[in-house]
Structure formats: C-alpha cells, structure tokens
Design a protein around this motif. Sequence first.
Motif, mmCIF file in Angstrom:
data_model
loop_
_atom_site.group_PDB
_atom_site.id
_atom_site.type_symbol
_atom_site.label_atom_id
_atom_site.label_comp_id
_atom_site.label_asym_id
_atom_site.label_seq_id
_atom_site.Cartn_x
_atom_site.Cartn_y
_atom_site.Cartn_z
ATOM 1 N N THR A 1 0.843 -1.190 0.000
ATOM 2 C CA THR A 1 0.000 0.000 0.000
ATOM 3 C C THR A 1 0.867 1.225 0.000
ATOM 4 N N THR A 2 0.271 2.335 -0.321
ATOM 5 C CA THR A 2 0.938 3.617 -0.143
ATOM 6 C C THR A 2 0.398 4.241 1.113
ATOM 7 N N GLU A 3 1.064 5.270 1.578
ATOM 8 C CA GLU A 3 0.638 5.912 2.814
ATOM 9 C C GLU A 3 -0.752 6.484 2.634
ATOM 10 N N PRO A 4 -1.744 6.072 3.439
ATOM 11 C CA PRO A 4 -3.129 6.499 3.222
ATOM 12 C C PRO A 4 -3.337 7.957 3.553
ATOM 13 N N GLU A 5 -4.229 8.563 2.761
ATOM 14 C CA GLU A 5 -4.635 9.939 3.021
ATOM 15 C C GLU A 5 -5.998 9.923 3.699
ATOM 16 N N PRO A 6 -6.359 10.986 4.417
ATOM 17 C CA PRO A 6 -7.675 11.039 5.063
ATOM 18 C C PRO A 6 -8.793 10.922 4.044
ATOM 19 N N GLU A 7 -9.904 10.320 4.451
ATOM 20 C CA GLU A 7 -11.032 10.170 3.561
ATOM 21 C C GLU A 7 -11.681 11.513 3.296
ATOM 22 N N ALA B 1 1.418 9.981 19.106
ATOM 23 C CA ALA B 1 0.142 9.278 19.175
ATOM 24 C C ALA B 1 -0.886 9.890 18.230
ATOM 25 N N PHE B 2 -0.972 11.220 18.196
ATOM 26 C CA PHE B 2 -1.945 11.845 17.310
ATOM 27 C C PHE B 2 -1.495 11.809 15.854
ATOM 28 N N SER B 3 -0.194 11.755 15.605
ATOM 29 C CA SER B 3 0.294 11.573 14.246
ATOM 30 C C SER B 3 -0.144 10.209 13.722
ATOM 31 N N LEU B 4 -0.025 9.182 14.556
ATOM 32 C CA LEU B 4 -0.490 7.852 14.170
ATOM 33 C C LEU B 4 -2.001 7.850 13.971
ATOM 34 N N SER B 5 -2.735 8.462 14.881
ATOM 35 C CA SER B 5 -4.192 8.486 14.740
ATOM 36 C C SER B 5 -4.612 9.272 13.499
ATOM 37 N N ARG B 6 -3.767 10.219 13.076
ATOM 38 C CA ARG B 6 -4.065 11.010 11.873
ATOM 39 C C ARG B 6 -4.230 10.124 10.644
ATOM 40 N N ALA B 7 -3.584 8.960 10.645
ATOM 41 C CA ALA B 7 -3.697 8.033 9.512
ATOM 42 C C ALA B 7 -5.117 7.527 9.340
ATOM 43 N N GLY B 8 -5.930 7.576 10.400
ATOM 44 C CA GLY B 8 -7.304 7.115 10.298
ATOM 45 C C GLY B 8 -8.332 8.210 10.400
ATOM 46 N N ALA B 9 -7.897 9.464 10.415
ATOM 47 C CA ALA B 9 -8.833 10.579 10.608
ATOM 48 C C ALA B 9 -9.622 10.865 9.344
ATOM 49 N N SER B 10 -10.920 11.124 9.505
ATOM 50 C CA SER B 10 -11.743 11.593 8.403
ATOM 51 C C SER B 10 -11.407 13.049 8.104
ATOM 52 N N ALA C 1 -15.236 13.164 17.208
ATOM 53 C CA ALA C 1 -14.587 13.414 15.918
ATOM 54 C C ALA C 1 -14.461 12.099 15.158
ATOM 55 N N PRO C 2 -14.852 12.075 13.864
ATOM 56 C CA PRO C 2 -14.875 10.818 13.115
ATOM 57 C C PRO C 2 -13.488 10.376 12.642
ATOM 58 N N PHE C 3 -13.289 9.064 12.658
ATOM 59 C CA PHE C 3 -12.050 8.444 12.200
ATOM 60 C C PHE C 3 -12.386 7.299 11.246
ATOM 61 N N GLY C 4 -13.006 7.664 10.117
ATOM 62 C CA GLY C 4 -13.451 6.675 9.145
ATOM 63 C C GLY C 4 -12.320 5.942 8.459
ATOM 64 N N ILE D 1 -10.063 4.414 10.023
ATOM 65 C CA ILE D 1 -9.785 3.232 10.840
ATOM 66 C C ILE D 1 -10.830 2.162 10.573
ATOM 67 N N ALA D 2 -12.083 2.572 10.509
ATOM 68 C CA ALA D 2 -13.207 1.698 10.149
ATOM 69 C C ALA D 2 -14.417 2.604 9.969
ATOM 70 N N PRO D 3 -15.402 2.187 9.188
ATOM 71 C CA PRO D 3 -16.588 3.028 8.984
ATOM 72 C C PRO D 3 -17.271 3.381 10.302
ATOM 73 N N ASP D 4 -17.638 4.637 10.428
ATOM 74 C CA ASP D 4 -18.433 5.148 11.560
ATOM 75 C C ASP D 4 -17.703 5.152 12.893
ATOM 76 N N ILE D 5 -16.401 4.980 12.878
ATOM 77 C CA ILE D 5 -15.627 5.040 14.117
ATOM 78 C C ILE D 5 -15.428 6.509 14.511
ATOM 79 N N PHE D 6 -15.474 6.780 15.809
ATOM 80 C CA PHE D 6 -15.187 8.126 16.294
ATOM 81 C C PHE D 6 -14.355 8.034 17.558
ATOM 82 N N ILE D 7 -13.743 9.138 17.932
ATOM 83 C CA ILE D 7 -12.869 9.163 19.107
ATOM 84 C C ILE D 7 -13.680 9.496 20.348
#
Length: 455
Positions: free
Chosen positions: A47-53, A125-134, A377-380, A382-388
């Motif tokens: 994969t390539t580095e994912p961008e936010p949805e 930690a938030f840099s890592l979580s940024r990978a799953g942020a909407s 705050a949504p983190f789609g 990571i998975a659909p409909d996930i939020f923090i």
Amino acid sequence: MKKSLGLLVLLCAIAAACSSSDTPATAPEPVTDPVTTQAPVTEPPTTTEPEPEPGATTTTTTTTTTTTQPPTTTTTPPDPVVDRLPADPDAPVAEWVAGVNAAGWSFHRHLTGNAVSSPMSIGMAFSLSRAGASGDSGASLDEIFGFPEAGTHSAANAVDLRLAEASVEPTTLEVANQLFPDDGFSPLPDFLATAARQYGAAIEPVDTANGAAAADTINRWASERTRGLIPMIVDAGTVQDQKLVLVNTVYLKADWTRQFFAELTEDGQFNTGGNRWVTVPFMRDQSPVERRYVLLDEADAVELPYEGGELAMWLIVPHDAAGLPAVEESLDAAALTGLSRAARTGTVQLAMPKWEQTLPPADLFEWLCPQGFCPGAPFGGIAPDIFISAALHGAKVIVDEKGTEAAAATAVAFPTSMPPEPDLTIVADRPFLWAIVHQDTGALLFVGRLVNPAG
C-alpha cells in the motif's frame, strides 16, 4: 449506531540522569500470556501511505459514548505487520518537529502548578491516529499539531528512528506504539499498514467487554515499556466496550555528562512563591563547571547535557522568585529548542533540587476541545463510523545526581584551595522551567515546570 474508538494517548516516563535501583536500565522479562501473545508475523499488503477520507462528517462535540453492539466489520483482526520502513531522507522532519513542539508547548501552558508532559508522546500518538482521521478531523489535527500537508507519517517514522539512534549505553530512549483492538473488531488494512510500517505499531487484541481484563493487559504492557514508572494508565471503565485503544509510550533514562556527587547534596530552602518556603535536598557542583548557558532578559538558562551528546536538559531559572509566569509568557517552543544555538560557553556554579514529578492521566480534550477537536470526531480511515471518545496523557520524571554505577563509586576529592570565580552562578531555589531536547532533530521530548519540589 456509531462505534467508538478509544484513543488513549499514553504517557511519557523518564528517569533522568540516574541509575537508581528503582528504575533499572534494562527492561524486565516480558510477561508470557497465551491470551495476549501476538500472532505470527505475516507479509504486509502493498500500500501507499493512506490519506484522510474526503467528504467526512463534521467534528462534533458530543460526549463520550460506547457500545457493546458488534460492529459491521467483525472479522478476526489480522496478524500484526512489522515490516518497518527505513527513514525517508526527504521526509519533512523539521516541519513535523516544529508543529509537534508547538502543540506540546501549548499543552504545557494549559497545565497549572507543577507540570510534566511529553510533546513527543502526544504528537506521535496523534500523528499515528491522523492516519485514520476523516476529513474534518484530520484538518483539525493538522491545525493543532502543524502536521505537514504531505509526508506526515514518513516524517514521524524518520523522527522515531533518529531518536532510537540516541539509545546507546548508558542512555535508553524508547518510543513504542501499540494497538489494542477489541477481539471482534478489525481496523482497515491501510490504517494497519501505516501503523506498522511508519510507527512500528504491533497489535494485541483484547476483550473490551471485560473492561477489567482489558485494562490489565494494557496497563501491563505500559508498565513493561516504562520499566514500572507508570504502573497504570487506564481503568476498566475507560476501556469498557471500546473498539480500539491506541497507546504510545516514551521512556528515557540517561546519565549526566557531568554528574553531581551525592556527598555534596544537602538540604536547602526553595521559595515556592509568596514568601513560602520548603526544605528540599539540593544537588550542587563541587566547583564551577564549564557549561553552555544563555542570559535571557528575565531568566538564566543553563544546559545539562547527557552522556552521548544526543540529549540535553535546559534549566530556565527566573531572576525573580515570582517571575516564572512572565518568563513562560515570553517563550515559545522555537525559543526553547533554539537555546542551544544562542548559547555561550563559560564556567557555571549550579545548585538545583532533586525532584520527582508525576502527571496522573490527564484528559487531553480539556486542552483540545477549545481548539475544535472534541469527543465524537470521526475516524473513518480506521473503520466506517468510528469516532474518538477518549484521549489521556500521563507522565513521570525523576531527576537526581546519580550517574553510572562506576561513576557513583568514584571517590570525591575536595579542593584544598578556593576555585576561580564562575562566569555565572545559578541557584534554582525558586519556580523554574525545564525542557529535554533531542539535539539532532530539535524535538522537545519532555517539558516541565517545578513550582514546589516537595510536592
């Protein structure tokens, strides 16, 4: 119904300039637990580095909610991916570090009284979580942490790997990331690939329906990574029915390049403000020592380097006992990390207290929400409909006079004649600011304020 992501931004633990018996330099033997042992390593997907949805929902300010209803994605979590990428020489390291430093300084200013925190731990930690942020969530994190427009994760990886280079005996500097998904929940492959390749994050499934057991597993991992300095970061209620818990730890143990001798430590008076004094043990130089220092308008700053030359603590002592708020107001993260470039070298006579500080797990949303990043705050990604739903940070620091075992056994020779007058005398007997900086990257690893060393 939404599913909840419990994002627990854990901790930093530091045993600075000491080889104390209660903070051993080597990690304890890992705990063997067949329930939580990680699965065998498999090849990562390409994969390539994912961008936010794009087009994600707007960040909300709803209160924390959890659910025990199984999510729509209930496949068995994949095996952990541990194919860590090498550092990208073109990664925007300077921009990532500057943004994380600034955010960390902002959090420090949010804290009151005695304070200790790790900009690096919070930022990683938030840099890592940024990978799953909407979309909107990612934009808020970018605004708060100053993450680069492109290359956030490659920059974090490069910083982490450069910090690891400083972990050479007698210094131990370790950054660790771990994902604890509910055992019925599977994050998206792209998020897992970024977490593993750019952050070295492994996966350890837990049964969050049993909050006590899940918390025990997470706390045991954190305690091992921090050599017992942080024995607990979460409780059962925090992790109950969460779908994912993300944990970051930063651990530092380092020896002063120029140690203080325990034989010279003696009690002294520390002015906590308002003509209130406490008696605490003070470490002191035997005679003036060649150190780097900076003369600020309202304070004096002195550098205390650690063995290896990669790390240093800066001590910023106000001229006036009540002057620390004004000194902090006059500084920012760039000024703190820029002290090294402004420093001159001379002889310094230094006296400073021994101290120990602890920040119990603090709710980061008290700092983040006024800036527009709140629970819900949504983190789609990571998975659909996930939020923090939760973000916590805890820290501990121990500062004393001890060096390596061999140095501690060295006899102290007292001079028979008076030493020459120092260029600067600093007695840290009033509230002061301190910061630990990684010299190569300029990363602000730890920052703190000591108002009362007696607690």
